[in-house]
Scaffold this motif. Structure first.
Motif, mmCIF file in Angstrom:
data_model
loop_
_atom_site.group_PDB
_atom_site.id
_atom_site.type_symbol
_atom_site.label_atom_id
_atom_site.label_comp_id
_atom_site.label_asym_id
_atom_site.label_seq_id
_atom_site.Cartn_x
_atom_site.Cartn_y
_atom_site.Cartn_z
ATOM 1 N N GLU A 372 0.649 -1.099 -0.053
ATOM 2 C CA GLU A 372 -0.076 0.005 0.038
ATOM 3 C C GLU A 372 0.976 1.301 0.096
ATOM 4 O O GLU A 372 0.626 2.267 -0.548
ATOM 5 C CB GLU A 372 -0.808 -0.151 1.204
ATOM 6 N N ASP A 373 2.025 1.039 0.674
ATOM 7 C CA ASP A 373 2.782 2.286 0.993
ATOM 8 C C ASP A 373 3.890 2.280 -0.437
ATOM 9 O O ASP A 373 4.500 3.296 -0.682
ATOM 10 C CB ASP A 373 3.787 2.328 2.109
ATOM 11 N N ASN A 590 1.954 9.185 -9.826
ATOM 12 C CA ASN A 590 1.888 9.278 -8.306
ATOM 13 C C ASN A 590 0.795 8.248 -7.825
ATOM 14 O O ASN A 590 0.412 7.491 -8.641
ATOM 15 C CB ASN A 590 1.449 10.753 -8.138
ATOM 16 N N GLU A 591 0.879 7.944 -6.551
ATOM 17 C CA GLU A 591 0.297 6.777 -5.942
ATOM 18 C C GLU A 591 -1.400 6.756 -6.595
ATOM 19 O O GLU A 591 -1.878 5.946 -6.739
ATOM 20 C CB GLU A 591 0.036 6.880 -4.588
ATOM 21 N N ASP A 592 -2.089 7.877 -6.462
ATOM 22 C CA ASP A 592 -3.383 8.124 -6.692
ATOM 23 C C ASP A 592 -3.476 7.509 -8.326
ATOM 24 O O ASP A 592 -4.652 6.857 -8.727
ATOM 25 C CB ASP A 592 -4.210 9.449 -6.903
ATOM 26 N N GLU A 593 -2.664 7.970 -9.281
ATOM 27 C CA GLU A 593 -2.686 7.590 -10.767
ATOM 28 C C GLU A 593 -2.359 6.102 -10.808
ATOM 29 O O GLU A 593 -3.039 5.428 -11.646
ATOM 30 C CB GLU A 593 -1.402 8.457 -11.633
ATOM 31 N N ARG A 595 -3.299 3.795 -8.724
ATOM 32 C CA ARG A 595 -4.653 3.163 -8.088
ATOM 33 C C ARG A 595 -5.637 3.269 -9.262
ATOM 34 O O ARG A 595 -6.467 2.199 -9.345
ATOM 35 C CB ARG A 595 -5.013 3.713 -6.874
ATOM 36 N N GLU A 596 -5.607 4.608 -9.895
ATOM 37 C CA GLU A 596 -6.702 4.620 -10.962
ATOM 38 C C GLU A 596 -6.174 3.679 -12.276
ATOM 39 O O GLU A 596 -7.112 3.128 -12.873
ATOM 40 C CB GLU A 596 -6.615 6.260 -11.644
ATOM 41 N N LYS A 599 -7.408 0.205 -11.299
ATOM 42 C CA LYS A 599 -8.851 0.403 -11.102
ATOM 43 C C LYS A 599 -9.447 0.149 -12.711
ATOM 44 O O LYS A 599 -10.350 -0.568 -13.062
ATOM 45 C CB LYS A 599 -9.256 1.782 -10.725
ATOM 46 N N PRO A 607 -10.251 0.219 -3.201
ATOM 47 C CA PRO A 607 -9.370 0.505 -2.279
ATOM 48 C C PRO A 607 -10.169 1.417 -1.109
ATOM 49 O O PRO A 607 -9.454 1.738 0.097
ATOM 50 C CB PRO A 607 -8.511 1.605 -3.073
ATOM 51 N N ASP A 608 -11.350 1.995 -1.413
ATOM 52 C CA ASP A 608 -12.017 2.440 -0.356
ATOM 53 C C ASP A 608 -12.847 1.563 0.814
ATOM 54 O O ASP A 608 -13.520 2.129 1.336
ATOM 55 C CB ASP A 608 -13.073 3.539 -0.892
#
Length: 623
Positions: A372-373, A590-593, A595-596, A599, A607-608
């Motif tokens: 996750e990190d 970046n981390e959000d990208e 995860r997208e 997805k 992830p939520d």
């Protein structure tokens, strides 16, 4: 040196005793007065008779036995060899045309058996008494033995032969009613397994030993549960398949391991089917130094591959596996390669040189909170590393490719789980167009593997606690390392291409119950001696794991514990092209990208989940 002296001493004693037996045979035959001519006959023949008998003993290796542990079986063998020796002596005398009174022969046999057998029994008794004198100051633990069968009988004798262990068997229990109220070597069978707690109280038992190697795990778990309630330590003998040579000794006794508490029978494999597809083949194991990978190497080595190729990026563990296998299988061709599966060119060179027939892919980042990190590393190693191996396996015509997956790939909430789901999609996509049979094997948590909960609990208990549990309701499926590996190898034998194999792992286990049991097995009381602390779910964790994407989407196989998940009706489309397109862009995201991106490939990735779950739990607690 002492062994040779002992043998010579025993041989000299036998010569003396056999000579006495031969003399007494004449003495008794002639009513205590041996006529002169027969005394001369005795003097002429005694060395022949004694020599032939002793040579018989030497031939049958009677001087290699450790007579301090002599059993009834050993004494019976000795009498048989005395009979053979006496018969051979009579034959030699007849051949030399020396005639004795016929009654001399049975008298010699009887007296030899009496004196030689008696000397062995006397020696054993002396050594037993001598041992007891040496350890007379030991405070004995009273032991209850569960199982009054062959294993229990041998164990009683072993414990009595080794008083230095400080154990004293005082009672036995067994569900066979024909054994109740009888005794084995003066140890009474006082009840059934259901009576354990009453026996423990009545006999003031200090320790319980489970001595039914063939019993199902459910029986062992029942004993452990009853004893843990009374804070009594349980030890056990290995399972029957572990006692390969059929011997049971004090050294066989071991502490009950958490592996014994799965509450179901271990998975059994079809050895013949496995042997037929591995024997004589070149087998590669990636991640061969890890918990699963190293066990894969051990079990594959049993089936005589022509070459075992162990690949790992970390050399230390791989070196230990290499040395272990060299000791056990000196004829096996073992190749150890330090390499990174992320490097496509390196993988090409390796596959070009070694051309493996079978690949077991166990190399992966597997720790959920760490990934996750570091989501970039999870994607680069798990996804792109697997893609590299899949491509070169297809290119170099690997027969079968078996990937290790995880229950965390089902409806994933973590980056690690999602990365493994993508890996499953890769092998199913590639299997459509490749001659290689690509399959995945999905299972739950592995007891005792690096980073698993059991080693952590043991360490925390050793430090005096607290034992940390993420949530009271967390449940996990568990299996042992050998089970996991056997499933992987069995799946390879059953592979037709594109399957995701799933193990029937029984019921999931509550982690907090596992913690309490392990604390009790360590001799402590949960929340009294060792506290249990709830620390909350870690990033990416679920309360419950799943093995199937949909409960009704699986088919049975010929193996009763293995199922195949039906392919999900999702068109992967340009999965491989998409992965290739973003291969060099991962580090720039970046981390959000990241995860997208995940997805977009795995729509069920959520992830939520943890945040929603914790809010729901909090709302329920307020109500």
């Amino acid at each position: 040196m002492w062994k040779n002296k002992r043998k010579i001493l025993l041989l000299l004693i036998d010569i003396i005793l056999l000579n006495i037996a031969y003399f007494l045979a004449f003495y008794l035959r002639f009513d205590y007065t041996i006529p002169h001519q027969y005394f001369l006959l005795y003097k002429k023949t005694f060395y022949i008779v004694v020599a032939v008998t002793v040579v018989t003993f030497v031939f049958f290796k009677q001087y290699n036995k450790i007579w301090r542990y002599a059993s009834l079986h050993d004494i019976m063998d000795l009498i048989i060899f005395i009979t053979i020796g006496s018969a051979m002596a009579a034959f030699v005398l007849l051949f030399l045309q020396i005639r004795l009174p016929r009654s001399i022969y049975p008298l010699y046999w009887f007296l030899s058996a009496l004196l030689i057998g008696g000397s062995r029994i006397a020696y054993r008794s002396y050594m037993e008494n001598n041992s007891k004198v040496k350890v007379k100051n030991i405070k004995y633990k009273k032991v209850l033995i569960v199982g009054a069968g062959d294993a229990g009988r041998i164990l009683v004798r072993e414990i009595k032969n080794h008083p230095e262990t400080g154990l004293k068997p005082v009672a036995m229990v067994d569900d066979d009613v024909s054994k109740l109220h009888r005794s084995i070597d003066d140890v009474p069978v006082v009840g059934k397994i259901d009576d354990i707690q009453e026996v423990i109280t009545e006999k003031e038992i200090d320790e319980v030993i489970f001595a039914i190697p063939s019993a199902p795990r459910t029986v062992l778990k029942k004993v452990i549960d009853k004893c843990s309630e009374m804070r009594i330590k349980v030890k056990t003998l290995p399972a029957i398949y572990e006692l390969v040579d059929g011997t049971i000794s004090i050294s066989s006794i071991r502490d009950v391991d958490i592996n014994d508490l799965l509450g179901r029978e271990p998975v059994k494999i079809d050895l013949e089917e496995i042997s037929s597809y591995i024997k004589g083949k070149k087998v590669m194991v990636t991640g061969g130094g890890g918990s699963i990978g190293s066990e894969l190497c051990r079990q594959v080595a049993r089936f005589s591959p022509s070459r075992l190729i162990i690949l790992d990026i970390y050399e230390n563990n791989m070196y230990e596996v290499q040395q272990e296998l060299k000791r056990k299988y000196p004829e096996l061709d073992i190749v150890c390669l330090v390499a990174n599966i992320r490097e496509e060119k390196k993988m090409n060179k390796i596959f070009s040189k070694y051309t493996p027939d079978i690949v077991f892919h166990a190399a992966a980042h597997k720790h959920v909170p760490l990934m996750e990190d570091s989501p970039h590393e999870a994607i680069k190693n798990n996804v792109y590393g697997t893609l590299n191996l899949v491509k070169v396996s297809d290119l170099y015509n690997v027969n079968r490719f078996v990937m290790i997956s995880t229950d965390k790939a089902v409806n994933p909430t973590s980056v690690m789980g999602a990365s493994k789901r993508i890996c499953e999609m890769i092998i199913q996509e590639y299997d459509k167009k490749s001659k290689t049979e690509f399959v995945a094997v999905r299972f739950g948590n592995v007891l005792g593997s690096n980073g698993s909960v059991i080693p952590l609990f043991k360490k925390q208990i050793a430090e005096g606690g607290p034992v940390t549990v993420t949530h009271e309701e967390v449940k996990r499926y568990f299996m042992t390392i050998p089970e996991a590996v056997q499933l992987v190898i069995q799946a390879g034998a059953m592979a037709k291409g594109g399957e995701i194999f799933v193990l029937d792992m029984g019921e999931p286990v509550k982690i907090i119950d596992l913690a309490r049991t392990l604390i009790r097995l360590s001799g402590f009381e949960p929340d009294v001696d060792i506290p249990i602390k709830i620390i909350g779910l870690r990033p990416g964790e679920k309360l419950f794991e799943e093995l199937l994407i949909s409960d009704d989407k699986y088919v049975s196989t010929k193996h009763e514990k293995i199922f195949i998940e039906k392919p999900v009706s999702v068109e992967y489309g340009n999965l491989i092209l998409t992965l290739e397109k973003y291969k060099d862009k991962i580090d720039d995201m970046n981390e959000d990208e990241i995860r997208e991106f995940i997805k977009s490939l795995v729509p069920e990735y959520n992830p939520d989940y943890q945040r929603f779950l914790m809010e729901e739990i909090a709302a329920t607690e307020i109500e």
